[in-house]
Design an enzyme around this catalytic site. Structure first.
Site, PDB file in Angstrom:
ATOM      1  N   GLU A  60       0.892   3.823   1.906  1.00 13.15           N
ATOM      2  CA  GLU A  60       1.384   4.195   3.238  1.00 13.15           C
ATOM      3  C   GLU A  60       2.601   3.361   3.631  1.00 13.15           C
ATOM      4  O   GLU A  60       3.570   3.888   4.190  1.00 13.15           O
ATOM      5  CB  GLU A  60       0.298   3.989   4.308  1.00 13.15           C
ATOM      6  CG  GLU A  60      -0.952   4.804   4.078  1.00 13.15           C
ATOM      7  CD  GLU A  60      -2.048   4.039   3.343  1.00 13.15           C
ATOM      8  OE1 GLU A  60      -3.215   4.216   3.691  1.00 13.15           O
ATOM      9  OE2 GLU A  60      -1.737   3.269   2.410  1.00 13.15           O
ATOM     10  N   CYS A 104      -6.031   1.732   5.969  1.00 14.83           N
ATOM     11  CA  CYS A 104      -6.679   0.489   6.384  1.00 14.83           C
ATOM     12  C   CYS A 104      -6.100   0.039   7.728  1.00 14.83           C
ATOM     13  O   CYS A 104      -5.184   0.656   8.273  1.00 14.83           O
ATOM     14  CB  CYS A 104      -6.460  -0.593   5.325  1.00 14.83           C
ATOM     15  SG  CYS A 104      -4.753  -1.201   5.246  1.00 14.83           S
ATOM     16  N   HIS A 139       0.841  -1.197   0.000  1.00 14.73           N
ATOM     17  CA  HIS A 139       0.000   0.000   0.000  1.00 14.73           C
ATOM     18  C   HIS A 139       0.877   1.247   0.000  1.00 14.73           C
ATOM     19  O   HIS A 139       2.037   1.210   0.436  1.00 14.73           O
ATOM     20  CB  HIS A 139      -0.898   0.011   1.228  1.00 14.73           C
ATOM     21  CG  HIS A 139      -1.983  -1.013   1.201  1.00 14.73           C
ATOM     22  ND1 HIS A 139      -3.037  -0.978   2.085  1.00 14.73           N
ATOM     23  CD2 HIS A 139      -2.189  -2.104   0.417  1.00 14.73           C
ATOM     24  CE1 HIS A 139      -3.848  -2.000   1.842  1.00 14.73           C
ATOM     25  NE2 HIS A 139      -3.345  -2.708   0.837  1.00 14.73           N
ATOM     26  N   CYS A 177      -2.263  -0.720   7.526  1.00 12.24           N
ATOM     27  CA  CYS A 177      -1.443   0.493   7.476  1.00 12.24           C
ATOM     28  C   CYS A 177      -1.494   1.255   8.798  1.00 12.24           C
ATOM     29  O   CYS A 177      -0.485   1.794   9.238  1.00 12.24           O
ATOM     30  CB  CYS A 177      -1.885   1.371   6.320  1.00 12.24           C
ATOM     31  SG  CYS A 177      -1.530   0.627   4.707  1.00 12.24           S
TER      32      CYS A 177
END
EC number: 3.5.4.33
Length: 151
Positions: free
Chosen positions: A60, A88, A58, A91
């Site tokens: 992040e 999410c 992701h 993360c």
């Protein structure tokens, strides 16, 4: 009369949106992130889950790694993360351990976001949502509409 700081949340969220657009162009879910310290971007990233075949890639996560490498340490206590979609649960866990000072996101994720999932950020981390929310949501919606039309 005081001058306005050009390096505000909107300025840095626009940089995160540029990353999201790069993800869009590469067929990735368009989420982008930048990490900032002292008004300087030290990490830029976007989703790479398709390209790397990695569910943990992701925006992040990529940005946290880049910022830690830049600073030479795992804690990002004086940093702010700007991300185009509410992080999410995965993360948020990484953000908890990296101890960022601030998290600023554009669009909420009412189904999979850390708030809905009940995941906590570090107690000293302040978070703000809704910065350039419409722009981020428009990009996400366009991505999923185009993806549906291809299938």
């Amino acid at each position: 009369m005081a001058l306005l700081d050009p390096f505000d949340d909107t300025y840095f969220m626009k940089r995160a949106l540029q990353e999201a657009e790069a993800a869009f162009d590469q067929g990735e879910i368009p989420v982008g992130a930048v990490i900032v310290i002292n008004n300087t971007i030290i990490a830029r990233a976007h989703n790479l889950t398709e390209r790397l075949n990695d569910v943990t890639a992701h925006a992040e996560m990529q940005a946290i790694t880049a910022a830690a490498n830049y600073l030479g340490g795992k804690y990002l206590r004086d940093c702010t993360l700007y991300v185009t979609l509410e992080p999410c649960q995965m993360c948020a866990g990484a953000l908890y351990w990296s101890q960022l000072a601030r998290v600023v996101y554009a669009a909420p994720d009412p189904n999979r976001g850390f708030i809905k999932m009940g995941t906590q950020l570090h107690p000293k981390t302040v978070y703000t949502g809704g910065v350039l929310e419409a722009e981020a949501e428009t990009l996400l919606k366009r991505f999923f509409i185009e993806r549906r039309n291809l299938n």
